[in-house]
Design a protein around this motif. Structure first.
Motif, mmCIF file in Angstrom:
data_model
loop_
_atom_site.group_PDB
_atom_site.id
_atom_site.type_symbol
_atom_site.label_atom_id
_atom_site.label_comp_id
_atom_site.label_asym_id
_atom_site.label_seq_id
_atom_site.Cartn_x
_atom_site.Cartn_y
_atom_site.Cartn_z
ATOM 1 N N PRO A 70 0.774 -1.241 0.000
ATOM 2 C CA PRO A 70 0.000 0.000 0.000
ATOM 3 C C PRO A 70 0.807 1.294 0.000
ATOM 4 O O PRO A 70 0.240 2.359 -0.239
ATOM 5 N N GLU A 71 2.108 1.227 0.265
ATOM 6 C CA GLU A 71 2.890 2.474 0.295
ATOM 7 C C GLU A 71 3.348 2.868 -1.106
ATOM 8 O O GLU A 71 4.513 3.162 -1.351
ATOM 9 N N GLN A 72 2.391 2.826 -2.030
ATOM 10 C CA GLN A 72 2.618 3.242 -3.415
ATOM 11 C C GLN A 72 1.266 3.661 -3.991
ATOM 12 O O GLN A 72 0.222 3.440 -3.383
ATOM 13 N N ASP A 73 1.289 4.281 -5.167
ATOM 14 C CA ASP A 73 0.034 4.679 -5.800
ATOM 15 C C ASP A 73 -0.838 3.457 -6.062
ATOM 16 O O ASP A 73 -0.334 2.375 -6.387
ATOM 17 N N VAL A 74 -2.146 3.639 -5.902
ATOM 18 C CA VAL A 74 -3.071 2.567 -6.255
ATOM 19 C C VAL A 74 -3.039 2.383 -7.772
ATOM 20 O O VAL A 74 -3.125 3.352 -8.526
#
Length: 209
Positions: free
Chosen positions: A10-14
């Motif tokens: 989750p620590e990135q763009d969806v």
């Protein structure tokens, strides 16, 4: 032997809708080869960084993606590995309870005493990392959490401090983590190692000795 878990950190763009659907389809096609869904969760650090800059952060797309992974975990009867710390953990617990997912592993967890008690009551597992050797809050967490619900990890290649400063993260650091948990729990190193290995095997349904 490496046992794979499939997910989307989750620590990135969806990802876009088409890419997400391709990922879900791929996971379903290879479900028999994975031991868990993960690592999935909510972007606590990414959101915190954005808010510190005065930016608006939309959490809803991440919640929707996570719920999709949780429903997949339930339908495939696979454990789920979660990136959910502090207040995000309560949001994730809500989703797990809604979909009746009990096999949850909160990786490198940090959170309030209330949240910790909630997770213990639900039988959720957490894993302890090498910072247990020098971080007071992680030591307190290891002391508070039942050993029956503990696992260990390195989260490599994360750079650790304390006695590991400047040292490349290596699976061998797990030995130090086990020894420290044994001290904190006032049990022998063998007892700690046996319990932690058993927990891991049972949770991921692995035949390990």
């Amino acid at each position: 032997m490496v046992h794979a878990a499939y997910g989307y950190h989750p620590e990135q763009d969806v990802a876009g809708k088409e890419e997400r659907e391709q990922l879900f389809e791929w996971i379903l096609q290879h479900a028999s080869q994975m031991v868990a869904i993960g690592e999935v969760g909510l972007p606590y650090y990414r959101r915190q960084e954005a808010e510190e800059k005065g930016l608006v952060f939309e959490l809803e797309p991440y919640l929707e993606l996570l719920e999709r992974f949780i429903t997949m975990s339930a339908s495939l009867h696979k454990p789920i590995v979660l990136h959910a710390v502090y207040e995000d953990a309560d949001l994730v617990c809500d989703l797990l309870e809604r979909h009746r997912v009990k096999q949850a592993h909160f990786h490198w967890f940090k959170g309030s005493k209330k949240t910790i008690q909630r997770m213990i009551s639900k039988g959720y597992h957490i894993s302890i990392t090498p910072d247990v050797l020098y971080e007071a809050d992680i030591r307190q967490l290891a002391a508070q959490y039942p050993i029956e619900l503990l696992m260990v990890e390195t989260d490599g290649p994360w750079p650790f401090d304390g006695p590991f400063e400047g040292i490349r993260t290596h699976p061998g650091m797990i030995i130090n983590v086990i020894k420290e948990i044994a001290k904190i729990k006032h049990i022998s190193e063998q007892e700690a190692a046996t319990a932690l290995m058993y927990n891991t095997g049972q949770f991921y349904r692995l035949d390990i000795q």
